[in-house]
Design a protein around this motif. Structure first.
Motif, mmCIF file in Angstrom:
data_model
loop_
_atom_site.group_PDB
_atom_site.id
_atom_site.type_symbol
_atom_site.label_atom_id
_atom_site.label_comp_id
_atom_site.label_asym_id
_atom_site.label_seq_id
_atom_site.Cartn_x
_atom_site.Cartn_y
_atom_site.Cartn_z
ATOM 1 N N ASP A 113 0.798 -1.158 -0.022
ATOM 2 C CA ASP A 113 0.164 -0.091 0.167
ATOM 3 C C ASP A 113 0.780 1.229 0.164
ATOM 4 O O ASP A 113 1.992 1.133 0.019
ATOM 5 C CB ASP A 113 -0.949 0.056 1.310
ATOM 6 C CG ASP A 113 -0.165 -0.134 2.468
ATOM 7 O OD1 ASP A 113 0.808 0.412 2.564
ATOM 8 O OD2 ASP A 113 -0.847 -0.680 3.413
ATOM 9 N N ASP A 114 0.032 2.252 -0.056
ATOM 10 C CA ASP A 114 1.078 3.681 -0.060
ATOM 11 C C ASP A 114 2.021 3.875 0.914
ATOM 12 O O ASP A 114 2.850 4.281 1.009
ATOM 13 C CB ASP A 114 0.156 4.779 -0.585
ATOM 14 C CG ASP A 114 -0.329 5.025 -1.747
ATOM 15 O OD1 ASP A 114 -0.090 3.976 -2.658
ATOM 16 O OD2 ASP A 114 -1.336 5.657 -2.136
ATOM 17 N N ARG B 237 5.800 4.605 0.921
ATOM 18 C CA ARG B 237 6.374 6.016 1.632
ATOM 19 C C ARG B 237 7.131 5.773 2.806
ATOM 20 O O ARG B 237 8.360 6.620 2.925
ATOM 21 C CB ARG B 237 5.066 6.722 2.136
ATOM 22 C CG ARG B 237 4.283 7.248 0.793
ATOM 23 C CD ARG B 237 3.336 8.436 1.300
ATOM 24 N NE ARG B 237 2.466 8.812 0.269
ATOM 25 C CZ ARG B 237 1.195 8.774 0.109
ATOM 26 N NH1 ARG B 237 0.587 7.902 1.015
ATOM 27 N NH2 ARG B 237 0.443 9.061 -0.633
ATOM 28 N N ARG C 162 5.830 3.536 -9.667
ATOM 29 C CA ARG C 162 5.009 3.989 -8.517
ATOM 30 C C ARG C 162 5.572 4.527 -7.347
ATOM 31 O O ARG C 162 5.289 5.484 -6.996
ATOM 32 C CB ARG C 162 4.033 2.734 -8.408
ATOM 33 C CG ARG C 162 2.821 3.105 -7.276
ATOM 34 C CD ARG C 162 2.005 1.812 -6.994
ATOM 35 N NE ARG C 162 1.278 2.213 -5.664
ATOM 36 C CZ ARG C 162 1.136 1.297 -4.723
ATOM 37 N NH1 ARG C 162 1.611 0.005 -4.762
ATOM 38 N NH2 ARG C 162 0.674 1.731 -3.736
ATOM 39 N N LEU D 235 5.072 8.387 -5.842
ATOM 40 C CA LEU D 235 4.757 8.667 -4.583
ATOM 41 C C LEU D 235 5.727 9.434 -3.866
ATOM 42 O O LEU D 235 5.574 10.446 -3.031
ATOM 43 C CB LEU D 235 4.460 7.395 -3.666
ATOM 44 C CG LEU D 235 3.350 6.685 -4.063
ATOM 45 C CD1 LEU D 235 3.308 5.152 -3.421
ATOM 46 C CD2 LEU D 235 2.000 7.372 -3.698
#
Length: 472
Positions: A136-137, A141, A172, A176
């Protein structure tokens, strides 16, 4: 990377190394400890001869799930001291890909292991690509700081970062991170993205190689210069020759193909073959007497590209030659021969297996040819290649050929092919395997419901079972 040692095909380890469906079926009936030991051996010591094109990761991940396998040995392998000493992707790539599939199946331990390795492992870029598809993001991160810390904040480090961002397989994470408000993260990544885009533009504006205004002699000299630098340029040189040569240059090109230096000779042979010149077949045959392996190989490659009736007729005369041209003739007949050439192709297939074993490079084309021509007498040889080859791609080709030549295939090898490591082989099996076997029905349903399965395989499955799986 050294060539892997492949165990005999009749052993559990040998079956798993080859990625055969029977490997999974045998592992599920073997003692669990024995099956997991063989599985870990494969994952930690990549058995593929060509790890960049052969598939194993989904195959091994599915077996890990079926055996409820622990990840302790994979973890020890990833974080071993060798990770610092041996940074080749081939050492850890398969293990990371297996973890990626396990993460997609919901194995949280695999996801956490990928995150840890992306933060501190040598092959971090591969792990990051796996996470880019599954994490997931928030998880991605959190990796920004440890990944960027690998690149010093100096001109060299920034240049290296720009190259990594430019060449990243999965963009991706970088997208981000480019939105990160921290200057040490977002500003650096955006600068790297801009530098990478500018570098790509510069390379596009600086094309190398000869220009159409060059002479035939200049193209030949450029090809020879490439050989002297260790780069074979005769293929692009032949394309350049197409742009600069006219009818008046044919005598010079013919002479170069007959007596020129290696660069000129290889270029001329390729050019003449592509233009279907009337003298090229004689020149290709004469090139087999050359002391230069480069010239011999270029002549053979040029011959195999030819699509003319004359080339096929010449192949029928050359197929019995005991040299590279004879092997190429067999491949030409396999690709472009007719029904009358079945015995010649079968003879070439048998000779290749007898002389060079079940992994001979020439078998790829010959196996395809046996299937294309429907050579029923080839089935015993094809079954031998299927069982013994270490190449999962060649085994898949053998399966397709058996589907066209062997009446026993649907009830035999097609059943185990449903568990094969190659999606194209599973697709063949999905179209041909007899559904009288309960294992076939169960596996077809599993493939139809598995989100990790390739669309082509699921399409083939649905062609057998219809929109409702219960219809089997």
């Amino acid at each position: 990377m050294f060539d892997p040692v492949i165990a005999p095909s009749g052993t559990l380890l040998g079956l798993l190394q080859r990625g055969r469906g029977d490997g999974t079926l045998h592992a599920l009936t073997a003692p669990r400890a024995e099956a997991l030991a063989a599985l870990n051996h494969c994952v930690l010591r990549d058995p593929r001869h060509d790890w960049q094109v052969e598939n194993r990761s989904l195959y091994y991940a599915r077996l890990f799930l079926d055996l409820s396998g622990e990840l302790d040995e994979i973890e020890a392998h990833l974080f071993d001291a060798d990770d610092v000493l041996d940074t080749e992707e081939s050492r850890t790539g398969l293990a990371l890909a297996v973890l990626g599939h396990l993460a997609s199946y919901g194995r949280r331990d695999a996801l956490e292991l990928l995150r840890r390795y992306a933060a501190c492992g040598a092959n971090w870029a591969w792990a990051l690509d796996e996470l880019a598809l599954r994490d997931d993001d928030a998880g991605l991160r959190a990796l920004a700081a440890p990944v960027l810390a690998r690149f010093p904040a100096d001109p060299e480090g920034e240049a290296e970062l720009a190259v990594v961002v430019r060449d990243s397989f999965e963009p991706r994470p970088w997208r981000l991170w480019a939105d990160d408000p921290r200057e040490s993260i977002g500003t650096r990544v955006r600068a790297a993205q801009e530098a990478g885009s500018f570098d790509r533009w510069q390379r596009q504006m600086r094309p190398s190689g000869p220009r159409p205004g060059w002479s035939v002699r200049a193209v030949f000299e450029w090809a020879q210069q490439g050989i002297e630098r260790g780069a074979a340029l005769h293929v692009p040189a032949a394309r350049c020759l197409t742009a600069v040569a006219g009818p008046e240059d044919r005598p010079e090109i013919i002479e170069a193909a007959r007596t020129g230096d290696d660069g000129a000779r290889c270029t001329a042979l390729r050019y003449l073959a592509d233009s279907q010149d009337s003298d090229v077949l004689d020149l290709i045959e004469a090139a087999q007497a050359s002391a230069s392996r480069l010239v011999v190989d270029a002549a053979v490659d040029a011959f195999e590209r030819m699509r003319s009736i004359a080339a096929v007729e010449r192949a029928r005369g050359w197929v019995h030659r005991p040299d590279a041209l004879g092997e190429a003739a067999g491949r030409v007949l396999a690709c472009r021969g007719g029904a009358s050439d079945r015995e010649l192709v079968l003879g070439a297939l048998r000779e290749a297996v007898r002389g060079d074993g079940p992994d001979a490079p020439t078998l790829w084309t010959l196996v395809d040819g046996a299937g294309r021509l429907g050579i029923a007498n080839a089935a015993p040889v094809l079954r031998h290649v299927y069982r013994e080859t270490a190449s999962s791609h060649l085994r898949g080709r053998a399966a397709r050929a058996l589907a066209a030549t062997d009446p026993s295939f649907p009830a035999g090898f097609a059943v185990e092919c449903l568990w094969d490591c190659e999606e194209t082989t599973r697709e063949v099996a999905a179209r041909h395997a007899e559904t009288g076997d309960a294992r076939v029905v169960d596996q077809l349903r599993r493939l139809a419901a598995d989100p990790a399965e390739e669309a082509e395989v699921q399409t083939a499955v649905r062609s057998r079972i219809g929109p409702d799986a219960s219809a089997v």
